[in-house]
Write a protein that holds these residues in place. Structure first.
Motif, PDB file in Angstrom:
ATOM      1  N   ARG A   1     -28.240  79.702  73.604  1.00  0.00           N
ATOM      2  CA  ARG A   1     -27.124  79.603  74.545  1.00  0.00           C
ATOM      3  C   ARG A   1     -27.549  79.399  75.997  1.00  0.00           C
ATOM      4  O   ARG A   1     -26.724  79.035  76.834  1.00  0.00           O
ATOM      5  CB  ARG A   1     -26.265  80.878  74.450  1.00  0.00           C
ATOM      6  CG  ARG A   1     -25.650  81.112  73.076  1.00  0.00           C
ATOM      7  CD  ARG A   1     -24.969  82.469  73.040  1.00  0.00           C
ATOM      8  NE  ARG A   1     -24.513  82.828  71.709  1.00  0.00           N
ATOM      9  CZ  ARG A   1     -23.250  82.692  71.277  1.00  0.00           C
ATOM     10  NH1 ARG A   1     -22.338  82.177  72.090  1.00  0.00           N
ATOM     11  NH2 ARG A   1     -22.914  83.060  70.051  1.00  0.00           N
ATOM     12  N   ARG A   2     -28.788  79.664  76.327  1.00  0.00           N
ATOM     13  CA  ARG A   2     -29.169  79.761  77.728  1.00  0.00           C
ATOM     14  C   ARG A   2     -28.818  78.526  78.562  1.00  0.00           C
ATOM     15  O   ARG A   2     -28.365  78.638  79.692  1.00  0.00           O
ATOM     16  CB  ARG A   2     -30.668  80.047  77.830  1.00  0.00           C
ATOM     17  CG  ARG A   2     -31.152  80.151  79.273  1.00  0.00           C
ATOM     18  CD  ARG A   2     -32.628  80.433  79.344  1.00  0.00           C
ATOM     19  NE  ARG A   2     -33.102  80.332  80.719  1.00  0.00           N
ATOM     20  CZ  ARG A   2     -34.364  80.233  81.068  1.00  0.00           C
ATOM     21  NH1 ARG A   2     -35.305  80.232  80.142  1.00  0.00           N
ATOM     22  NH2 ARG A   2     -34.721  80.150  82.343  1.00  0.00           N
ATOM     23  N   PHE A   3     -29.016  77.343  78.000  1.00  0.00           N
ATOM     24  CA  PHE A   3     -28.824  76.125  78.787  1.00  0.00           C
ATOM     25  C   PHE A   3     -27.519  75.405  78.462  1.00  0.00           C
ATOM     26  O   PHE A   3     -27.301  74.296  78.937  1.00  0.00           O
ATOM     27  CB  PHE A   3     -29.997  75.174  78.579  1.00  0.00           C
ATOM     28  CG  PHE A   3     -31.326  75.750  79.018  1.00  0.00           C
ATOM     29  CD1 PHE A   3     -31.660  75.791  80.357  1.00  0.00           C
ATOM     30  CD2 PHE A   3     -32.216  76.274  78.098  1.00  0.00           C
ATOM     31  CE1 PHE A   3     -32.873  76.326  80.776  1.00  0.00           C
ATOM     32  CE2 PHE A   3     -33.431  76.814  78.491  1.00  0.00           C
ATOM     33  CZ  PHE A   3     -33.762  76.842  79.845  1.00  0.00           C
TER      34      PHE A   3
ATOM     35  N   VAL B   1     -19.161  73.550  76.466  1.00  0.00           N
ATOM     36  CA  VAL B   1     -19.722  73.638  75.113  1.00  0.00           C
ATOM     37  C   VAL B   1     -19.811  75.102  74.693  1.00  0.00           C
ATOM     38  O   VAL B   1     -19.479  75.469  73.554  1.00  0.00           O
ATOM     39  CB  VAL B   1     -21.100  72.961  75.049  1.00  0.00           C
ATOM     40  CG1 VAL B   1     -21.723  73.139  73.667  1.00  0.00           C
ATOM     41  CG2 VAL B   1     -20.988  71.489  75.386  1.00  0.00           C
ATOM     42  N   ALA B   2     -20.257  75.957  75.595  1.00  0.00           N
ATOM     43  CA  ALA B   2     -20.364  77.383  75.298  1.00  0.00           C
ATOM     44  C   ALA B   2     -19.009  77.967  74.926  1.00  0.00           C
ATOM     45  O   ALA B   2     -18.899  78.799  74.010  1.00  0.00           O
ATOM     46  CB  ALA B   2     -20.962  78.130  76.483  1.00  0.00           C
ATOM     47  N   ALA B   3     -17.945  77.541  75.611  1.00  0.00           N
ATOM     48  CA  ALA B   3     -16.609  78.058  75.334  1.00  0.00           C
ATOM     49  C   ALA B   3     -16.131  77.647  73.942  1.00  0.00           C
ATOM     50  O   ALA B   3     -15.539  78.459  73.205  1.00  0.00           O
ATOM     51  CB  ALA B   3     -15.631  77.555  76.399  1.00  0.00           C
ATOM     52  N   VAL B   4     -16.395  76.407  73.553  1.00  0.00           N
ATOM     53  CA  VAL B   4     -16.005  75.938  72.220  1.00  0.00           C
ATOM     54  C   VAL B   4     -16.732  76.739  71.145  1.00  0.00           C
ATOM     55  O   VAL B   4     -16.129  77.184  70.154  1.00  0.00           O
ATOM     56  CB  VAL B   4     -16.291  74.433  72.075  1.00  0.00           C
ATOM     57  CG1 VAL B   4     -16.135  73.995  70.614  1.00  0.00           C
ATOM     58  CG2 VAL B   4     -15.373  73.619  72.971  1.00  0.00           C
ATOM     59  N   ILE B   5     -18.019  76.929  71.329  1.00  0.00           N
ATOM     60  CA  ILE B   5     -18.808  77.669  70.335  1.00  0.00           C
ATOM     61  C   ILE B   5     -18.340  79.113  70.250  1.00  0.00           C
ATOM     62  O   ILE B   5     -18.241  79.689  69.148  1.00  0.00           O
ATOM     63  CB  ILE B   5     -20.298  77.578  70.680  1.00  0.00           C
ATOM     64  CG1 ILE B   5     -20.793  76.139  70.434  1.00  0.00           C
ATOM     65  CG2 ILE B   5     -21.123  78.574  69.875  1.00  0.00           C
ATOM     66  CD1 ILE B   5     -22.192  75.874  70.908  1.00  0.00           C
TER      67      ILE B   5
ATOM     68  N   LEU C   1     -19.095  74.583  64.216  1.00  0.00           N
ATOM     69  CA  LEU C   1     -19.342  74.947  65.613  1.00  0.00           C
ATOM     70  C   LEU C   1     -18.298  74.326  66.536  1.00  0.00           C
ATOM     71  O   LEU C   1     -18.026  74.838  67.620  1.00  0.00           O
ATOM     72  CB  LEU C   1     -20.741  74.498  66.054  1.00  0.00           C
ATOM     73  CG  LEU C   1     -21.923  75.285  65.508  1.00  0.00           C
ATOM     74  CD1 LEU C   1     -23.229  74.541  65.807  1.00  0.00           C
ATOM     75  CD2 LEU C   1     -21.970  76.704  66.082  1.00  0.00           C
ATOM     76  N   GLY C   2     -17.748  73.182  66.109  1.00  0.00           N
ATOM     77  CA  GLY C   2     -16.723  72.506  66.894  1.00  0.00           C
ATOM     78  C   GLY C   2     -17.273  71.638  68.006  1.00  0.00           C
ATOM     79  O   GLY C   2     -16.551  71.271  68.947  1.00  0.00           O
TER      80      GLY C   2
END
Length: 268
Positions: A166-168, A173-177, A266-267
């Protein structure tokens, strides 16, 4: 191109035994520093690259070297990736943070690239005594057992076992995951070491991993291992990973059907 694989493996084992294992859990004050914010390097990384790089070059006359530590000091070394000479990609100590913390999840990774195609990769896990070798067109195997890497079929209906680095990740994208995380038992990595995770996926112990940063020494060795084991490593639009391109987002899975399912769930 003929390369003595036994010699390459011996050189990697020797470098790990000489420069990494004696420093493991024995690092002194001043042996660890940040080379970039949040990025550690140790004296062991640098000593191993300084020894192993010339050994790899000697094993393949006319080749050039792109090592992680040299490239981090001088990014112009990356220009060698687009040249005509065979290129060794070397990560002398993958999992430096784990190594510095005294955790055995670290590895040495090397890959030989000819005209943009990886033809040989070796991933050695010193503390586990495991060495994984892949040759283009000849399969992937674990050296000590001789076992061919084959992830096997995914269990029908079973949740995929995978993780996301998740770091980068960009915020969108982070919100979808995050919204889709409940589809998986967990998305926390077992380790953050590509030299441990790629072999785990290639041998069926885990189903997938999503990376965002795609530095070549992190992903070319494992990418060949995955491909030769029958898996898939590709960008989220399905595009092939090419080391000459600086594209972000790489989904690695033990089989094409796992790859498609992981991307869908993952979407991304």
């Amino acid at each position: 191109m003929i390369v003595d694989i036994d010699r390459i493996v011996h050189d990697i084992h020797d470098a790990a035994a000489t420069f990494l294992r004696p420093r493991f859990r024995s690092l002194e004050v001043g042996h660890v520093r940040e080379k970039a914010p949040g990025e550690l390097v140790t004296v062991a990384d640098e000593e191993c690259e300084a020894h192993l790089g010339p050994a790899l070059l000697a094993a393949c006359p006319g080749s050039v070297l792109v090592g992680e530590e040299e490239a981090s000091r001088d990014s112009s070394a990356l220009a060698l990736l687009t040249g005509d000479s065979p290129v060794w990609l070397l990560d002398p100590l993958d999992g430096t943070a784990a190594f510095a913390a005294g955790t055995p999840d670290y590895a040495v990774m090397a890959a030989l690239v000819v005209r943009g195609e990886s033809v040989l990769s070796v991933i050695h896990q010193p503390e586990y005594g495991c060495t994984f070798v892949a040759e283009r067109g000849s399969g992937a195997y674990e050296l000590s057992s001789g076992a061919r890497l084959r992830p096997g079929p995914a269990g029908a209906g079973a949740q995929l076992r995978g993780a996301v680095m998740r770091r980068f990740l960009p915020p969108d994208v982070a919100a979808v995951i995050e919204r889709n995380a409940s589809r998986f038992p967990t998305l926390e990595p077992v380790t953050k070491t590509a030299g441990v995770e790629y072999p785990a996926i290639a041998s069926g112990h885990r189903d997938f991993m999503l990376y965002w940063r795609t530095l070549p020494w992190d992903h070319v060795p494992g990418g060949l291992l995955i491909a030769e084991a029958g898996g898939r490593a590709a960008h989220l639009d399905g595009g092939r990973y090419r080391l000459q391109e600086r594209r972000e987002g790489l989904l690695v899975a033990g089989s094409p059907d796992r790859w498609e399912r992981a991307r869908e769930e993952l979407g991304v």
